[in-house]
Design a protein around this motif. Structure first.
Motif, PDB file in Angstrom:
ATOM      1  N   ALA A 165       0.814  -1.214   0.000  1.00 31.56           N
ATOM      2  CA  ALA A 165       0.000   0.000   0.000  1.00 31.56           C
ATOM      3  C   ALA A 165       0.847   1.264   0.000  1.00 31.56           C
ATOM      4  N   ASP A 166       2.033   1.186   0.616  1.00 33.36           N
ATOM      5  CA  ASP A 166       2.897   2.371   0.653  1.00 33.36           C
ATOM      6  C   ASP A 166       3.776   2.479  -0.589  1.00 33.36           C
ATOM      7  N   GLY A 167       3.643   1.522  -1.518  1.00 31.60           N
ATOM      8  CA  GLY A 167       4.406   1.577  -2.757  1.00 31.60           C
ATOM      9  C   GLY A 167       5.868   1.194  -2.617  1.00 31.60           C
ATOM     10  N   ARG A 168       6.256   0.656  -1.475  1.00 35.05           N
ATOM     11  CA  ARG A 168       7.674   0.356  -1.220  1.00 35.05           C
ATOM     12  C   ARG A 168       8.092  -1.016  -1.750  1.00 35.05           C
ATOM     13  N   TYR A 169       7.143  -1.978  -1.748  1.00 30.01           N
ATOM     14  CA  TYR A 169       7.498  -3.351  -2.101  1.00 30.01           C
ATOM     15  C   TYR A 169       6.602  -3.894  -3.212  1.00 30.01           C
ATOM     16  N   GLN A 170       7.113  -4.892  -3.894  1.00 29.18           N
ATOM     17  CA  GLN A 170       6.298  -5.662  -4.812  1.00 29.18           C
ATOM     18  C   GLN A 170       6.619  -7.143  -4.613  1.00 29.18           C
ATOM     19  N   GLU A 209      17.488  -5.223 -13.291  1.00 27.49           N
ATOM     20  CA  GLU A 209      18.615  -5.572 -12.426  1.00 27.49           C
ATOM     21  C   GLU A 209      18.285  -5.370 -10.946  1.00 27.49           C
ATOM     22  N   ALA A 210      17.034  -5.550 -10.592  1.00 26.59           N
ATOM     23  CA  ALA A 210      16.627  -5.377  -9.191  1.00 26.59           C
ATOM     24  C   ALA A 210      17.175  -6.502  -8.321  1.00 26.59           C
ATOM     25  N   TYR A 211      17.383  -6.193  -7.052  1.00 24.74           N
ATOM     26  CA  TYR A 211      17.704  -7.227  -6.074  1.00 24.74           C
ATOM     27  C   TYR A 211      16.386  -7.908  -5.714  1.00 24.74           C
ATOM     28  N   THR A 212      16.350  -9.239  -5.829  1.00 23.31           N
ATOM     29  CA  THR A 212      15.132  -9.974  -5.494  1.00 23.31           C
ATOM     30  C   THR A 212      15.480 -11.186  -4.635  1.00 23.31           C
ATOM     31  N   GLU A 213      14.494 -11.637  -3.876  1.00 24.31           N
ATOM     32  CA  GLU A 213      14.625 -12.859  -3.089  1.00 24.31           C
ATOM     33  C   GLU A 213      13.480 -13.792  -3.458  1.00 24.31           C
ATOM     34  N   GLY A 214      13.751 -15.106  -3.396  1.00 24.73           N
ATOM     35  CA  GLY A 214      12.742 -16.076  -3.777  1.00 24.73           C
ATOM     36  C   GLY A 214      12.672 -17.230  -2.801  1.00 24.73           C
ATOM     37  N   GLY A 215      11.537 -17.914  -2.836  1.00 26.87           N
ATOM     38  CA  GLY A 215      11.360 -19.092  -1.995  1.00 26.87           C
ATOM     39  C   GLY A 215      10.429 -20.067  -2.678  1.00 26.87           C
ATOM     40  N   THR A 231      10.379  -1.888  -4.701  1.00 25.60           N
ATOM     41  CA  THR A 231       9.961  -1.349  -5.989  1.00 25.60           C
ATOM     42  C   THR A 231      11.058  -0.526  -6.660  1.00 25.60           C
ATOM     43  N   ASP A 232      12.034  -0.056  -5.867  1.00 32.86           N
ATOM     44  CA  ASP A 232      13.149   0.674  -6.474  1.00 32.86           C
ATOM     45  C   ASP A 232      14.294  -0.250  -6.858  1.00 32.86           C
ATOM     46  N   GLY A 233      14.156  -1.555  -6.566  1.00 30.81           N
ATOM     47  CA  GLY A 233      15.179  -2.533  -6.954  1.00 30.81           C
ATOM     48  C   GLY A 233      16.374  -2.603  -6.038  1.00 30.81           C
ATOM     49  N   ALA A 234      16.412  -1.767  -4.996  1.00 34.52           N
ATOM     50  CA  ALA A 234      17.571  -1.735  -4.102  1.00 34.52           C
ATOM     51  C   ALA A 234      17.561  -2.921  -3.146  1.00 34.52           C
ATOM     52  N   ALA A 238      18.101  -1.771   6.769  1.00 37.80           N
ATOM     53  CA  ALA A 238      17.750  -2.082   8.157  1.00 37.80           C
ATOM     54  C   ALA A 238      16.247  -1.970   8.399  1.00 37.80           C
ATOM     55  N   GLY A 239      15.568  -1.114   7.659  1.00 34.81           N
ATOM     56  CA  GLY A 239      14.141  -0.923   7.875  1.00 34.81           C
ATOM     57  C   GLY A 239      13.259  -1.842   7.060  1.00 34.81           C
ATOM     58  N   ASP A 240      13.846  -2.743   6.286  1.00 33.57           N
ATOM     59  CA  ASP A 240      13.077  -3.647   5.425  1.00 33.57           C
ATOM     60  C   ASP A 240      12.969  -5.024   6.070  1.00 33.57           C
ATOM     61  N   ASP A 241      11.785  -5.607   5.989  1.00 34.15           N
ATOM     62  CA  ASP A 241      11.528  -6.916   6.583  1.00 34.15           C
ATOM     63  C   ASP A 241      10.960  -7.838   5.504  1.00 34.15           C
ATOM     64  N   PHE A 242      11.853  -8.513   4.772  1.00 38.07           N
ATOM     65  CA  PHE A 242      11.413  -9.399   3.703  1.00 38.07           C
ATOM     66  C   PHE A 242      10.749 -10.661   4.248  1.00 38.07           C
ATOM     67  N   SER A 243      11.068 -11.030   5.487  1.00 40.63           N
ATOM     68  CA  SER A 243      10.419 -12.191   6.091  1.00 40.63           C
ATOM     69  C   SER A 243       8.932 -11.930   6.285  1.00 40.63           C
ATOM     70  N   ASN A 244       8.601 -10.763   6.788  1.00 40.07           N
ATOM     71  CA  ASN A 244       7.205 -10.371   6.958  1.00 40.07           C
ATOM     72  C   ASN A 244       6.518 -10.240   5.601  1.00 40.07           C
ATOM     73  N   LEU A 245       7.247  -9.738   4.621  1.00 37.27           N
ATOM     74  CA  LEU A 245       6.710  -9.605   3.266  1.00 37.27           C
ATOM     75  C   LEU A 245       6.368 -10.974   2.690  1.00 37.27           C
TER      76      LEU A 245
END
Length: 267
Positions: A165-170, A209-215, A231-234, A238-245
């Motif tokens: 919703a905040d446009g930060r992640y996809q 060339e985005a940084y992505t993680e997969g499972g 969404t910016d590919g970076a 420290a403020g990002d929680d891919f586990s929660n995502l």
């Protein structure tokens, strides 16, 4: 009559090198012996260099990517996860371990009934794109991956794209309908290395060339593939929680739990 000398003269020969090296002389070696020793040392040095070069080339060849893992070249915009993990099927999905007992194809209405997925810490994912392909190969790239999924009896490949919703992640959720839990588990295990040369095609474009993680998650005779990115590919900070995502997007698995309940009659 005076006799003139010819215009040509014999060239003076270059004197042979002085094979009288002080250190070798101190060892008691004569010039001829010194010359022979220097020639032998030179030949040995060339052979050692050749052997070393061969060993280096061989070592580099060992680390070269397996041609089978490279597969077909992905189309522009396709990415592979930099970080990947895979998990076997939990016991809760044993009732749907075989498609013979769970033969009803899934539908868009079943899988994508909820247009919003909610995670922890106020993370909300909104559905932006959805599709179901009966030709699983159209949802994947990489020769070896496509071949293994085909041999696993894949009949459906569902893909859904989400944006926070905040446009930060996809995120993207993919569900493969395979023949049984055995081939599902084998696919997840293979993907631990296979993802480097084959992966799902994005239903919505990720940044170049985005940084992505997969499972990959075996779920009875299904395999769920989760794909995450900013969404910016970076890379995540420290403020990002891919586990929660990942947990948030895996809420798309809920219809499979309903199938278990429908077969067993227990919640």
């Amino acid at each position: 009559m005076t006799v003139t000398r010819g215009s040509t003269r014999k060239r003076r020969r270059t004197p042979p090198p002085d094979w009288n090296l002080p250190i070798l002389t101190d060892w008691g070696l004569k010039p001829a012996q010194q010359r022979l020793l220097v020639i032998i040392a030179s030949v040995a040095a060339v052979l050692i260099a050749a052997v070393t070069l061969t060993a280096v080339v061989s070592a580099l060849g060992t680390d070269a990517p397996d041609p089978d893992l490279r597969g077909a070249s992905p189309v522009i915009g396709d990415l592979r996860p930099e970080k990947f993990e895979g998990w076997p099927s939990p016991k809760v999905f044993e009732p749907i371990a075989d498609r013979a007992k769970d033969g009803k194809p899934f539908t868009e209405k079943e899988l994508f009934a909820h247009r919003t997925l909610v995670g922890q810490r106020k993370l909300t994912l909104k559905l932006t794109e959805k599709t179901i392909d009966t030709d699983c190969a159209s949802a994947l790239w990489g020769d070896k991956l496509v071949r293994q999924v085909s041999e696993a009896g894949c009949t459906q490949a569902a893909r859904a794209g989400y944006t926070s919703a905040d446009g930060r992640y996809q995120a993207q959720f993919t569900l493969l309908n395979l023949s049984d839990s055995k081939v599902a588990g084998e696919l997840v295990e293979s993907l631990k290395s296979l993802h480097r040369g084959g992966w799902v095609r994005p239903v919505t474009a990720f940044p170049p060339e985005a940084y992505t993680e997969g499972g990959a998650y075996a779920l009875g005779h299904y395999v769920a593939l989760v794909w995450l990115s900013r969404t910016d590919g970076a890379e995540p900070g420290a403020g990002d929680d891919f586990s929660n995502l990942a947990l948030a997007v895996r809420a798309a698995e809920k219809p499979l739990y309903k199938r278990v309940v429908a077969l067993t009659g227990t919640s």
